[in-house]
Scaffold this motif. Sequence first.
Motif, PDB file in Angstrom:
ATOM      1  N   HIS A 227      40.048  35.427  26.017  1.00 44.27           N
ATOM      2  CA  HIS A 227      40.148  36.657  27.480  1.00 44.27           C
ATOM      3  C   HIS A 227      40.162  37.536  27.304  1.00 44.27           C
ATOM      4  CE1 HIS A 227      40.261  36.608  30.807  1.00 44.27           C
ATOM      5  NE2 HIS A 227      41.655  37.737  31.222  1.00 44.27           N
ATOM      6  N   SER A 228      40.734  38.434  26.311  1.00 48.42           N
ATOM      7  CA  SER A 228      40.329  39.367  26.476  1.00 48.42           C
ATOM      8  C   SER A 228      38.442  39.437  25.907  1.00 48.42           C
ATOM      9  CB  SER A 228      41.153  39.907  25.192  1.00 48.42           C
ATOM     10  OG  SER A 228      40.810  41.709  24.623  1.00 48.42           O
ATOM     11  N   ILE A 229      38.319  39.040  24.532  1.00 43.87           N
ATOM     12  CA  ILE A 229      37.055  38.826  23.849  1.00 43.87           C
ATOM     13  C   ILE A 229      35.821  38.463  25.232  1.00 43.87           C
ATOM     14  CG2 ILE A 229      35.316  38.038  22.295  1.00 43.87           C
ATOM     15  CD1 ILE A 229      37.586  37.448  20.510  1.00 43.87           C
ATOM     16  N   ASP A 230      35.933  38.043  25.802  1.00 47.30           N
ATOM     17  CA  ASP A 230      35.366  37.291  27.322  1.00 47.30           C
ATOM     18  C   ASP A 230      34.959  38.596  28.064  1.00 47.30           C
ATOM     19  OD1 ASP A 230      34.458  34.539  26.068  1.00 47.30           O
ATOM     20  OD2 ASP A 230      36.163  33.919  27.590  1.00 47.30           O
ATOM     21  N   GLY A 237      27.818  44.004  29.412  1.00 44.08           N
ATOM     22  CA  GLY A 237      26.719  42.457  29.745  1.00 44.08           C
ATOM     23  C   GLY A 237      26.090  43.361  30.714  1.00 44.08           C
ATOM     24  N   PRO A 238      25.066  43.341  31.498  1.00 41.99           N
ATOM     25  CA  PRO A 238      23.770  43.289  32.831  1.00 41.99           C
ATOM     26  C   PRO A 238      24.981  42.877  33.683  1.00 41.99           C
ATOM     27  CG  PRO A 238      22.994  41.585  31.338  1.00 41.99           C
ATOM     28  CD  PRO A 238      24.350  41.944  30.370  1.00 41.99           C
ATOM     29  N   GLU A 355      38.288  35.276  17.382  1.00 42.45           N
ATOM     30  CA  GLU A 355      36.733  36.389  17.639  1.00 42.45           C
ATOM     31  C   GLU A 355      36.088  35.737  16.607  1.00 42.45           C
ATOM     32  OE1 GLU A 355      36.002  40.118  14.659  1.00 42.45           O
ATOM     33  OE2 GLU A 355      37.901  40.308  16.060  1.00 42.45           O
ATOM     34  N   ARG A 356      36.494  34.788  15.578  1.00 39.10           N
ATOM     35  CA  ARG A 356      35.538  33.731  14.697  1.00 39.10           C
ATOM     36  C   ARG A 356      35.359  32.720  15.835  1.00 39.10           C
ATOM     37  NH1 ARG A 356      39.302  33.540   9.416  1.00 39.10           N
ATOM     38  NH2 ARG A 356      38.491  35.480   8.801  1.00 39.10           N
ATOM     39  N   LEU A 391      30.318  42.189  17.683  1.00 39.20           N
ATOM     40  CA  LEU A 391      31.050  43.226  16.746  1.00 39.20           C
ATOM     41  C   LEU A 391      31.220  44.873  16.893  1.00 39.20           C
ATOM     42  CD1 LEU A 391      31.295  42.079  13.280  1.00 39.20           C
ATOM     43  CD2 LEU A 391      32.802  42.048  14.633  1.00 39.20           C
ATOM     44  N   PRO A 392      29.667  44.922  17.832  1.00 38.51           N
ATOM     45  CA  PRO A 392      29.603  46.357  18.725  1.00 38.51           C
ATOM     46  C   PRO A 392      30.179  46.270  19.557  1.00 38.51           C
ATOM     47  CG  PRO A 392      27.214  45.605  17.877  1.00 38.51           C
ATOM     48  CD  PRO A 392      28.627  43.572  17.554  1.00 38.51           C
ATOM     49  N   VAL A 393      30.373  45.627  20.387  1.00 38.56           N
ATOM     50  CA  VAL A 393      31.365  45.823  21.359  1.00 38.56           C
ATOM     51  C   VAL A 393      32.693  45.588  21.520  1.00 38.56           C
ATOM     52  CG1 VAL A 393      32.237  44.111  23.064  1.00 38.56           C
ATOM     53  CG2 VAL A 393      29.523  43.944  22.998  1.00 38.56           C
ATOM     54  N   LEU A 394      33.297  44.759  20.588  1.00 34.75           N
ATOM     55  CA  LEU A 394      34.452  45.190  19.691  1.00 34.75           C
ATOM     56  C   LEU A 394      35.235  47.029  19.129  1.00 34.75           C
ATOM     57  CD1 LEU A 394      35.929  41.575  18.870  1.00 34.75           C
ATOM     58  CD2 LEU A 394      36.282  42.550  21.224  1.00 34.75           C
TER      59      LEU A 394
END
Length: 445
Positions: A227-230, A237-238, A355-356, A391-394
Amino acid sequence: MPSALLDEILHGLIGAPDEDAVQFAVDSGASRLAESAARWPDMSRAYLALAERVAAGCWARGWQPADVVRMVDRAFADERPADRHVRIAVDVVAAAQRRESAAAGGPRWQRQIRELDADVWWDGDDAYLPGLAARMNVTRFTCAGYVLEVLRVLARLPGIVPLHAEAAEPGPRHSADPAAANGRGTGAEPPRMLGRIRALLAKAESTEFPEEAEALSAKAQELMARHSIDEALLAAGPGAAPGVRPTAVRVGVDAPYDEAKAMLLDAVAEANRCRTVWSPDFGFSTVIGFDTDVDAVELLYTSLLVQATAAMTRAGGRSRGGRNRSGSRDFRQSFLIAYAGRIGERLSAAALRAEREAAREAAAEAAAEAGAGRVDADGAASPAGSDDALLPVLAARDVAVREAAEEMFPNLTTHRVRIRDEEGWIHGKAAADRARLQPRPIGNA
């Protein structure tokens, strides 16, 4: 006038140089405050007016409602009955908040008010002190002593690092991303992911089989990380709301074994992309991170601390030679330190799995939408790269959290802890392996 008298009394309380002088100032001030039954309602109005000003000073110096109540609790922890000063501190918070709008301070501030039950229960300000004395079943003099003691603690609180404004909670997003409409984003309605987490935790708490409970709870932790990744992907995002940045909260870290508890909180925070700074003099740690991650840290730390305490007591009863060592300070300290280290490893592993999985799904979506890259039979991404977007976002979020922590606390120090009981360490690691990763929901979030 009552207001001038109270200002004079508070000045004397703040300037008292030692405990004897403080007690004398409290007693003499209470005698003057409660001297006349006829003037008691006037004193009540003046006290609340002064209390509101003192509370406003606390807010200006960086304190929040839960903080000031915690500090009063710490100051009078050895008093009996223990909760009278705390109840008065909550009343001060309620009095200070009644002139604020419902949205003042942000969602976390308002949640603190709700969790403290900081409501104005008195009919009018002239009825507060008479009503308080009746509730506590004490004389005017005793009641006056209590309220003056609380006022002194609050007025003497020093300035601390203020928390970031709650810009990480920008409200509903209007995103063109269909994933947001399907419940993976942060919209006006709770995302479906949180509903799944709650369902898993309910099953974990109701089952009688430890293995099943652990499997369900570990899955819940993975879903929280997902949920955190989403959230991170949607925020980058746009159509995302601008200005989303790290926030910060304070989490109480109480004695005994506060050093080990701070380590447990730090382990949970690190696994959830947050940072912590422990302030032992004030009995709390500051958790810095993005909002979803900070919520996960609070939930997990609370649950794991309860489990650790119970496991520590059980382990002490099973120690060598039939001796109950759970009461040993060295045993308990070593137990909690080992527990914190091992729990951090487990949480990090669960977050990595999430994450994977998110990276594989991102690769599949990118391949379907752009016709570039492939996913093999095992779900692994092609060289086009499942990590290209994630990866760039995290990494950007990690940098933002680190910079926020360094901005708030530019002069941090670290220190080592010593393990003094090998058996406590062994039991602590074993208990961490058995622990259920089952946070409990905060309020209605």
